[in-house]
Design a protein around this motif. Structure first.
Motif, PDB file in Angstrom:
ATOM      1  N   GLU A   8       5.819 -27.437  -7.119  1.00 53.67           N
ATOM      2  CA  GLU A   8       6.278 -26.628  -5.995  1.00 53.67           C
ATOM      3  C   GLU A   8       5.163 -26.308  -5.037  1.00 53.67           C
ATOM      4  N   ASP A   9       3.978 -25.951  -5.592  1.00 51.40           N
ATOM      5  CA  ASP A   9       2.865 -25.568  -4.713  1.00 51.40           C
ATOM      6  C   ASP A   9       2.208 -26.778  -4.084  1.00 51.40           C
ATOM      7  N   GLY A  10       2.662 -27.968  -4.407  1.00 51.83           N
ATOM      8  CA  GLY A  10       2.121 -29.182  -3.801  1.00 51.83           C
ATOM      9  C   GLY A  10       0.731 -29.540  -4.297  1.00 51.83           C
ATOM     10  N   ARG A  11       0.237 -28.884  -5.377  1.00 51.07           N
ATOM     11  CA  ARG A  11      -1.136 -29.145  -5.820  1.00 51.07           C
ATOM     12  C   ARG A  11      -1.190 -29.898  -7.143  1.00 51.07           C
ATOM     13  N   THR A  12      -0.057 -30.046  -7.806  1.00 49.61           N
ATOM     14  CA  THR A  12      -0.083 -30.762  -9.081  1.00 49.61           C
ATOM     15  C   THR A  12       0.802 -31.991  -9.002  1.00 49.61           C
ATOM     16  N   TYR A  13       0.197 -33.131  -9.318  1.00 50.16           N
ATOM     17  CA  TYR A  13       0.917 -34.407  -9.304  1.00 50.16           C
ATOM     18  C   TYR A  13       0.974 -34.916 -10.738  1.00 50.16           C
ATOM     19  N   VAL A  14       2.186 -35.161 -11.224  1.00 46.73           N
ATOM     20  CA  VAL A  14       2.321 -35.701 -12.581  1.00 46.73           C
ATOM     21  C   VAL A  14       2.816 -37.142 -12.464  1.00 46.73           C
ATOM     22  N   PHE A  15       2.022 -38.054 -13.027  1.00 47.32           N
ATOM     23  CA  PHE A  15       2.360 -39.483 -12.946  1.00 47.32           C
ATOM     24  C   PHE A  15       2.731 -40.004 -14.328  1.00 47.32           C
ATOM     25  N   ARG A  69     -14.278 -41.434  -8.297  1.00 47.97           N
ATOM     26  CA  ARG A  69     -14.805 -40.209  -7.679  1.00 47.97           C
ATOM     27  C   ARG A  69     -16.320 -40.189  -7.751  1.00 47.97           C
ATOM     28  N   ARG A  70     -16.867 -40.812  -8.806  1.00 51.37           N
ATOM     29  CA  ARG A  70     -18.314 -40.810  -9.012  1.00 51.37           C
ATOM     30  C   ARG A  70     -19.009 -41.845  -8.119  1.00 51.37           C
ATOM     31  N   ILE A  71     -18.557 -43.093  -8.209  1.00 52.51           N
ATOM     32  CA  ILE A  71     -19.301 -44.157  -7.514  1.00 52.51           C
ATOM     33  C   ILE A  71     -18.423 -44.986  -6.580  1.00 52.51           C
ATOM     34  N   SER A  78     -14.559 -45.617  -1.822  1.00 51.23           N
ATOM     35  CA  SER A  78     -13.732 -44.701  -1.029  1.00 51.23           C
ATOM     36  C   SER A  78     -13.491 -43.416  -1.825  1.00 51.23           C
ATOM     37  N   ALA A  79     -14.566 -42.896  -2.367  1.00 52.73           N
ATOM     38  CA  ALA A  79     -14.473 -41.667  -3.165  1.00 52.73           C
ATOM     39  C   ALA A  79     -13.903 -40.516  -2.346  1.00 52.73           C
ATOM     40  N   SER A  80     -14.133 -40.580  -1.019  1.00 52.88           N
ATOM     41  CA  SER A  80     -13.662 -39.465  -0.197  1.00 52.88           C
ATOM     42  C   SER A  80     -12.143 -39.367  -0.212  1.00 52.88           C
ATOM     43  N   LEU A  81     -11.472 -40.467  -0.554  1.00 51.65           N
ATOM     44  CA  LEU A  81     -10.010 -40.412  -0.645  1.00 51.65           C
ATOM     45  C   LEU A  81      -9.570 -39.440  -1.738  1.00 51.65           C
ATOM     46  N   LEU A  82     -10.450 -39.282  -2.721  1.00 51.88           N
ATOM     47  CA  LEU A  82     -10.116 -38.398  -3.848  1.00 51.88           C
ATOM     48  C   LEU A  82     -10.827 -37.051  -3.720  1.00 51.88           C
ATOM     49  N   ALA A  83     -11.304 -36.770  -2.525  1.00 56.91           N
ATOM     50  CA  ALA A  83     -12.099 -35.556  -2.335  1.00 56.91           C
ATOM     51  C   ALA A  83     -11.303 -34.296  -2.678  1.00 56.91           C
ATOM     52  N   ALA A  84      -9.983 -34.360  -2.509  1.00 61.48           N
ATOM     53  CA  ALA A  84      -9.169 -33.165  -2.749  1.00 61.48           C
ATOM     54  C   ALA A  84      -8.879 -32.953  -4.224  1.00 61.48           C
ATOM     55  N   VAL A  85      -9.231 -33.951  -5.058  1.00 59.54           N
ATOM     56  CA  VAL A  85      -8.891 -33.854  -6.488  1.00 59.54           C
ATOM     57  C   VAL A  85      -9.767 -32.817  -7.167  1.00 59.54           C
ATOM     58  N   ASP A  86      -9.109 -31.947  -7.935  1.00 56.51           N
ATOM     59  CA  ASP A  86      -9.857 -30.951  -8.698  1.00 56.51           C
ATOM     60  C   ASP A  86     -10.116 -31.490 -10.095  1.00 56.51           C
ATOM     61  N   ARG A 138       0.176 -39.484 -23.773  1.00 60.42           N
ATOM     62  CA  ARG A 138      -0.431 -40.788 -23.953  1.00 60.42           C
ATOM     63  C   ARG A 138      -0.157 -41.661 -22.727  1.00 60.42           C
ATOM     64  N   ASP A 139       0.996 -41.459 -22.094  1.00 65.32           N
ATOM     65  CA  ASP A 139       1.297 -42.234 -20.899  1.00 65.32           C
ATOM     66  C   ASP A 139       1.728 -41.329 -19.743  1.00 65.32           C
ATOM     67  N   GLU A 140       0.970 -40.288 -19.578  1.00 66.74           N
ATOM     68  CA  GLU A 140       1.229 -39.406 -18.442  1.00 66.74           C
ATOM     69  C   GLU A 140      -0.090 -38.802 -17.970  1.00 66.74           C
ATOM     70  N   VAL A 141      -0.303 -38.908 -16.675  1.00 64.53           N
ATOM     71  CA  VAL A 141      -1.547 -38.388 -16.098  1.00 64.53           C
ATOM     72  C   VAL A 141      -1.193 -37.292 -15.120  1.00 64.53           C
ATOM     73  N   THR A 142      -1.969 -36.204 -15.184  1.00 72.14           N
ATOM     74  CA  THR A 142      -1.729 -35.110 -14.260  1.00 72.14           C
ATOM     75  C   THR A 142      -2.957 -34.892 -13.405  1.00 72.14           C
ATOM     76  N   ILE A 143      -2.733 -34.853 -12.096  1.00 72.35           N
ATOM     77  CA  ILE A 143      -3.843 -34.624 -11.172  1.00 72.35           C
ATOM     78  C   ILE A 143      -3.631 -33.287 -10.496  1.00 72.35           C
ATOM     79  N   ARG A 144      -4.656 -32.470 -10.561  1.00 71.23           N
ATOM     80  CA  ARG A 144      -4.594 -31.155  -9.937  1.00 71.23           C
ATOM     81  C   ARG A 144      -5.477 -31.190  -8.693  1.00 71.23           C
ATOM     82  N   LEU A 145      -4.925 -30.793  -7.543  1.00 69.73           N
ATOM     83  CA  LEU A 145      -5.706 -30.810  -6.303  1.00 69.73           C
ATOM     84  C   LEU A 145      -6.312 -29.440  -6.037  1.00 69.73           C
ATOM     85  N   LYS A 146      -7.423 -29.435  -5.327  1.00 69.00           N
ATOM     86  CA  LYS A 146      -8.062 -28.184  -4.936  1.00 69.00           C
ATOM     87  C   LYS A 146      -7.227 -27.495  -3.868  1.00 69.00           C
TER      88      LYS A 146
END
Lengths: 319, 513, 283, 315
Positions: B86-93, B120-122, B125-133, B140-148
């Motif tokens: 809802e807050d637009g900051r958590t993406y579950v894949f 993000r490290r090297i 186009s790391a800047s594309l992931l700049a918003a990732v927290d 096992r087959d689900e990834v969650t990305i939390r944005l800043k």
């Protein structure tokens, strides 16, 4: 002492291809079997040219225009280049003034003798090797089997000349032409090489045409002498006759320039003036400009005429 | 059918059959396709390079969570979909369960986490992931990305093909840059790389085309491979490329020049394709140095140039005159500001020059040794000479030019193509001008517009912002867009179903024996 | 034994004029230099200005050697290219001559310098000249000046060896001893006597350096590190035709022939000079 | 004697090696830009650039990089390529057979044809054949090799289609393919050097033919072929072999451009590519490697010289 002639040269004339200036003109002489004939003259007199002409090795720029060179009954001058090549090494051989440069520097000396034996005498290589070592021994090289493998630069000057002689003897020639064979050597080595040549002459009965400007060598080795001046024969005489009573003014001048007794070489008295070069030959007698006896008649070339038994001279002043 | 007959994949096969019934026609597998590409990929480590030449190969080998479809929109690829909080900051894949790496290992969440961390490290186009927290493997087959913070373009970023955020096996993602084994999940697997010669790929036998997709679709979609192998030969010499194609040694040529394309069209065994627009040609000004800092001077140069001449010389027969900073036919294309495009007027140019106070100082045009860029610079130099501006060309290789071109000194003009940016969309076109990166003096107006664009969630609002940006670019002559250009591509007619795209895709094509 | 020679004496000139390669090469070179010098008059078109509607035109009455992909006249570019090529060649020759003489003479004359200088030259010779030039061009940027620097660096080692070899021979000759015995300073000996007598081999070497420079400049331009466009250097013209080998081969062929003409003239000239000035060198 | 000679030469080579590596470092310091630029497109942000630079170890000081490199060298390692995903040694070794086969072919063409033409001209001294051969040789010397390569491509590859326009086929894959891919570049490279060898061979042969020992051989009545092949040629080879050393150096340099023209993935193209891409470890290793080949060839030439001419002492 003489039997039939091995070599008869008659009226031999050569000229520069480009300017048609003559080098040798009407040279006539002969060499009998077992005889040693010395050809003497200052440098530029055409001695070496004569030797090369007989060998059929005239430089490209020079050609023979007249005369015959009869060796053992065949006129070499009438043969093709290939036929002359077939005669070289077998009927006539030659040794040169500079034994270092005359030997192939990158080929073992043994090989340089062996190639004559295999290619000219048709020996199988094994026999050729044995024969080459024998020849090396014959010309007085110690430890010949060892020296067989040496390169020319590993040998002394005298030994190199002995190798040259061995290579020349390898084909058992009837006539050996030696062009200043001792000039480049030390005095003591010179004597050894002259001894060797004398021995060979005695043992094999070799006919020898000795090109030299050193009258000492002539005195030691020659039976007869041909005095050459500016491409023409000035005088032909037995060695003893020449030394005792040379008739041509040039021969006399040569003899006069010889050091008395065995003095140092630097005591040589030079003849005044210089041998004219091809293309600048004076008309008439070519010695005329340097001759103290020159007269009006010297303006036409003097013919070779008898001046005594077995003695020919080309001078108007000698009758 | 173009999938393997392994038991494991039978389900997927059924799905594919539903999705595209045409594939049911019997198609023989096989064929070893050879492609000529102009430049060698600088790296096969997809994370560290954003070069076009690398994408040609790498997007056959590797895949991303989301990828761009034919119209450059992000769609799920390795992900089965996405749930946004809802807050637009958590993406579950949730990940697709049928995906295997070329090594045989199954794709799991830890691989995605490791790969994203590596980017993000090297990553280039790391800047594309700049918003990732934080990125976590929630199952096992689900990834969650939390944005800043909320980022409207996050899925666009994640699916960018520029330096693809490719998913590697976790153990490869632990390795330093350019020292990995080339293992991905793509429809082709790596066989051999001979620098200066070729890269050879083979059909990945265990590949399962995305069951959720319909047909071939951009970088995403169903990637069904009938070829046994695809070899990318690096052939920098144009003559050699066409000769090899005509001789039948190769099957596809990535790029053919206009006159050659015209000649090849007469060959019944060959098909010539046009990929237009593919990119656009840009002439940048240095706003930090000398006369080019003055807008009047920049406008004078614009007025001096005949864009048709520039494009016709640099991209013969495959260009279109268009002043818009995004491709025609896309949602953001607009005419705003383009009334200033291609209005050659030497008299106006001279007047502007005088106003700008140009005193004949010699200016430097830096350009890399790519022929079309040198040609552009040469034409500009010639035209500038005619209005009395003295320009020296400084041609170097790309590293030197790009080193100089991102500093405020040593150059006044710089020309090169913008390829992937207009494909990616307005954000990517604007980004190079933010903070004065490309013009070397920050332009507050652009910076503000860019911030607005990132915040705006409404498409029409974003379109308005981009139209303002485009008008600003022309009004201030920030840089010159000379025109769109394309690529002629040529292939043997034995190759069926080939459609030119950002890269010469070797899936969905067939090669007759 | 080498005789000290006096280059000012008329004899070498007479022998040079009798040398067929020298005369042919000389005449050819004079013609080419004149063509280059008169380029602004002879060239039918502006070498830099193209008409993009006449791009890649084949040879014809308007453009005798055709046009390139800018529509620029190849013949005009060749004429101006000859200027550039000859200028680069001449400057390289001068630089290589000066540096080579300085290094070679120092190494040959001062024994302590010999080893380090020659090792340095060895190291430079072990670099392929073209890579050296590329590196220099990448470092300093592509420009006419940097091409000259690169070519001079690449040709100097060999030149210095030629000078050193001559110095080694000449320094042992009697007249140098004679000069030293009358109290001439080392520098004076070096300059007056030794160098004057090394001039023959040096001139011959430099003629070949000129030829090498013309060839190498073309190769550098072809690789893209030569004089920057739009300069009409021969190599640039050839490189410009690289993408049009099939559609417009004249762009590639014509400048190659121009290079051959210049290099041939220089090689002939060098052969003539070598025969007269440097009997020891006979390649 | 041989051991002492080799020892001395290797000592000299070590010095030259050190100088070459230092020159290479100097260049690497001076050349602007780095490998990151090749990996990134023009719109990369400064932070991305810096991050990638750190990832490739390019953020260390030049001195630190140099020390690390010499440290690796001491352990016999040339380091790891920044871009090629392999070690420098691997990158060089996979190119070595390619460049070697190209230069060897060109050298063979140059030596065989050059020597034959030179000897032929010497034997026909002053004749029309001499003039023709020397005219061709001089012409060959004056033709830019890369241009000749382009001409060959236009005529024999694009025009007649007899040969491929470029690329390389390993011998192990197909001998015919290798021959086809190497013919044009080998000829372009070899023919221009042929002129050099032909001129040398002619003058050397003329020199030898005028020497006394040839007259001796004539006096021995040996056949013409025996005199030329057994006596004159071995002597004439001495200066020719020296020239071969120089020619090999020129061929190594020439192969750099020819590899570009014919898209041959050899050592030259590796280094050119490395310079363009700022792949510093490859530049370093490659230059050192080429210098090594050059020194090795010269050492072989010196040894060969001694084999041919017994007068030469290895000192």
């Amino acid at each position: 002492m003489t039997t039939g002639p091995v070599l008869v040269v008659d009226g031999l004339t050569t000229e520069l291809r480009r300017t048609t200036a003559t080098i040798l003109e009407g040279v006539t002489f002969s060499i009998a079997e077992g005889e040693t004939v010395a050809v003497v003259g200052e440098s530029g007199s055409g001695k070496s040219m004569l030797a090369l002409a007989v060998m059929g090795l005239l430089p490209r720029a020079i050609r023979r225009t007249a005369g015959s060179i009869v060796l053992g009954g065949t006129d070499l001058a009438a043969l093709s280049a290939g036929e002359v090549r077939a005669r070289r090494g077998r009927d006539l051989a030659m040794i040169f003034q500079e034994p270092l440069s005359a030997l192939n520097p990158v080929m073992r000396v043994g090989t340089q003798i062996v190639e004559v034996l295999t290619r000219r005498r048709g020996l199988p290589s094994h026999a050729a090797r044995a024969e080459a070592i024998r020849l090396l021994g014959r010309v007085g090289i110690a430890r010949p089997a060892e020296r067989f493998r040496a390169f020319p630069h590993e040998l002394s000057g005298g030994m190199r000349q002995r190798v040259m002689i061995a290579a020349a003897l390898a084909a058992q020639p009837r006539l050996l032409i030696a062009d200043e064979p001792t000039t480049a050597l030390d005095v003591t080595v010179q004597a050894q090489i002259l001894d060797l040549l004398r021995d060979l002459k005695r043992d094999i009965g070799l006919a020898l045409m000795l090109i030299t400007h050193d009258l000492g060598v002539v005195a030691e080795l020659a039976d007869r002498v041909v005095v050459l001046y500016a491409g023409r024969v000035a005088e032909i005489a037995p060695a003893t006759t020449l030394f005792d009573s040379a008739r041509h003014p040039y021969s006399r001048a040569l003899l006069a320039s010889r050091p008395r007794a065995h003095g140092p070489r630097s005591a040589l008295v030079p003849i005044e003036g210089a041998v004219p070069t091809a293309g600048t030959m004076p008309a008439g007698c070519r010695f005329r400009p340097r001759c103290s006896l020159a007269t009006v008649s010297c303006a036409s070339p003097p013919p070779l005429h008898a001046a005594g038994p077995d003695h020919l001279v080309a001078c108007w002043a000698v009758q | 059918m173009k999938t393997t007959f392994g038991r494991r994949t039978m389900l997927a096969t059924g799905a594919a059959a539903l999705a595209c019934p045409t594939v049911l026609r019997a198609q023989a597998r096989g064929g070893d396709a050879v492609l000529a590409i102009v430049q060698a990929p600088p790296s096969l480590d997809a994370h560290v390079t954003s070069a076009q030449a690398a994408r040609n190969v790498n997007l056959h080998l590797y895949e991303t969570l989301f990828a761009r479809d034919e119209n450059a929109r992000p769609v799920p690829d390795l992900a089965a979909g996405v749930r946004i909080s809802e807050d637009g900051r958590t993406y579950v894949f949730p990940l697709r369960s049928d995906v295997r790496f070329h090594s045989g290992k199954r794709l799991e969440a830890e691989d995605v986490v490791a790969s994203l961390d590596r980017c993000r490290r090297i990553g280039a186009s790391a800047s594309l992931l700049a918003a990732v927290d934080i990125v976590t493997a929630t199952k096992r087959d689900e990834v969650t990305i939390r944005l800043k913070e909320v980022q409207a373009t996050f899925l666009d970023n994640l699916s960018s093909p520029r330096a693809p955020i490719a998913i590697y096996p976790a153990e490869e993602a632990a390795k330093p840059a350019n020292q990995i084994a080339f293992i991905g999940t793509g429809p082709f697997r790596f066989v051999e790389y001979r620098p200066d010669s070729h890269v050879r790929l083979e059909r990945f036998g265990d590949y399962v085309p995305n069951p959720n997709a319909r047909g071939r679709d951009g970088f995403a979609g169903r990637k069904e491979v009938s070829l046994n192998s695809a070899t990318f030969r690096f052939m920098p010499e144009a003559g050699a490329r066409t000769a090899a194609l005509e001789a039948g040694e190769i099957h596809v040529v990535e790029s053919v020049d206009g006159p050659t394309a015209r000649r090849l069209q007469g060959n019944p065994r060959l098909a010539v394709y046009r990929a237009l627009p593919f990119a656009f040609q840009v002439i940048k000004f240095n706003h930090a140095l000398g006369p080019t800092a003055d807008v009047r001077f920049r406008r004078a140069i614009v007025a001096a140039l005949d864009m048709e001449e520039i494009m016709a010389v640099s991209f013969p027969d495959i260009f279109e005159l268009d002043g818009a900073w995004i491709f025609p036919g896309t949602a953001f294309h607009t005419r705003d500001g383009t009334e200033r495009y291609n209005r050659p007027d030497p008299a106006l140019a001279r007047r502007l020059l005088a106003e700008a106070g140009y005193r004949g100082e010699r200016l430097t045009f830096i350009v890399d040794n790519l022929r079309s860029n040198v040609d552009t610079a040469t034409v500009v130099q010639q035209r500038a000479r005619e209005i009395g501006v003295a320009i020296d060309l400084s041609v170097s290789d790309w590293p030197t030019v790009s080193r100089i071109g991102f500093t405020p000194t040593g150059w006044h003009f710089w020309a090169h193509g913008f390829g992937i940016e207009p494909f990616e969309g307005p954000g990517s076109v604007m980004a190079p001008w933010v903070n004065g990166l490309s013009q070397q003096r920050p332009d507050p107006a652009i910076d503000a517009m860019f911030a607005d664009l990132n915040r705006a969630l409404d498409v029409s609002e974003r379109q308005r912002i981009f139209a303002r940006f485009q008008a600003h670019m022309w009004e201030q002559a920030v840089a010159i867009k000379a025109g769109n250009y394309g690529l002629f591509q040529a292939a043997t007619r034995r190759l069926h179903d080939f459609v030119p795209y950002r890269i010469p895709r070797m899936w969905g094509v067939r090669l007759d024996a | 034994m080498m005789e000290p020679r006096d280059l000012a004496s008329p004899a070498p000139w007479r022998r040079l004029l009798a040398s067929r390669p020298f005369v042919i090469g000389g005449i050819l070179l004079v013609v080419l230099v004149l063509a280059a010098a008169l380029a602004p008059i002879l060239a039918p078109h502006d070498p830099l200005r193209g008409n993009f509607r006449l791009r890649l035109a084949p040879p014809g009455p308007l453009h005798w050697l055709g046009t390139d992909h800018f529509g620029r006249d190849i013949l005009s570019r060749l004429l101006f290219g000859a200027r550039l090529s000859l200028a680069i060649g001449a400057a390289t020759t001068l630089a290589s001559g000066l540096a080579g003489t300085l290094i070679g003479a120092s190494a040959g004359y001062f024994r302590r310098l010999d080893e380090p200088l020659m090792r340095l030259m060895d190291a430079l010779m072990a670099f392929p000249a073209i890579l050296l030039a590329m590196a220099v061009a990448a470092t300093l940027g592509a420009s006419v000046g940097n091409v000259i620097i690169a070519l001079a660096v690449a040709t100097t080692p060999h030149t210095s060896r030629v000078v050193r070899a001559s110095v080694l021979v000449v320094r042992e000759l009697e007249f140098v001893e004679a000069a030293r015995s009358i109290g001439a300073t080392e520098t004076r000996i070096l300059l007056r006597h030794v160098l004057l007598n090394c001039l023959g081999p040096l001139i011959v070497r430099l003629t070949y350096v000129f030829a090498i420079a013309v060839l190498a400049e073309a190769a550098l331009s072809y690789i893209g590190v030569g004089p920057p466009p739009p300069a009409p250097s021969f190599g640039n013209i050839i490189a410009g035709g690289r993408d049009f080998l099939v559609t417009a081969p004249w762009i590639t062929i014509a400048p190659g022939c121009a290079i051959i003409a210049i290099v041939l003239a220089l090689n002939l000239l060098g052969d003539g000079l070598r025969d007269v000035l440097d009997p020891r060198l006979r390649p | 004697m041989l051991v002492a000679f080799l020892f001395r030469r290797l000592g000299g080579a070590a010095v030259v090696f050190l100088l070459v590596s230092m020159l290479a470092f100097l260049l690497v310091w001076l050349i602007p830009g780095d490998a990151v630029a090749v990996l990134l497109d023009a719109a990369a942000s400064p932070e991305e650039t810096a991050r990638l630079r750190a990832a490739l170890g390019l953020d260390r000081s030049p001195l630190a990089q140099m020390l690390a490199w010499y440290g690796g060298l001491a352990r016999g390692q040339l380091g790891h390529s920044l871009l090629l995903n392999r070690s420098v040694a691997e990158a060089l070794l996979e190119r070595l057979p390619i460049t070697l086969s190209l230069t060897a072919l060109a050298l063979a063409i140059a030596v065989v044809f050059g020597t034959s033409a030179g000897v032929g001209a010497a034997l026909a001294h002053g004749g029309w054949l001499d003039q023709l051969l020397m005219g061709v040789a001089l012409f060959g010397l004056s033709v830019p090799d890369f241009w000749l390569g382009l001409l060959f491509i236009i005529v024999f590859a694009l025009g007649l289609g007899w040969f491929p326009t470029g690329g390389f086929v390993p011998i192990s894959e197909s001998l015919a393919g290798w021959a086809r891919s190497m013919t044009l570049p080998g000829l372009a490279l070899g023919l221009t050097q042929m002129g050099f060898i032909a001129r040398m061979a002619r003058s050397s042969m003329l020199d030898v033919l005028g020497q006394d020992f040839v007259r001796t051989a004539e006096a021995k009545g040996l056949s013409r072929s025996r005199i030329i092949l057994a006596h004159a040629l071995p002597n004439a080879m001495v200066p020719i072999v020296t020239v071969i050393g120089i020619v090999t150096g020129a061929l190594l340099g020439g192969s750099v451009v020819i590899e570009q023209v014919f898209s041959i993935p050899g050592v030259g193209r590796l280094i050119v590519g490395a310079i363009l891409a700022r792949d510093f470890p490859v530049i370093q290793g490659g230059l050192l490697f080429l210098a090594g080949v050059y020194l090795l060839v010269n050492l072989i030439v010196d040894l060969l010289y001694a084999v041919i001419d017994p007068r030469v002492r290895l000192a």
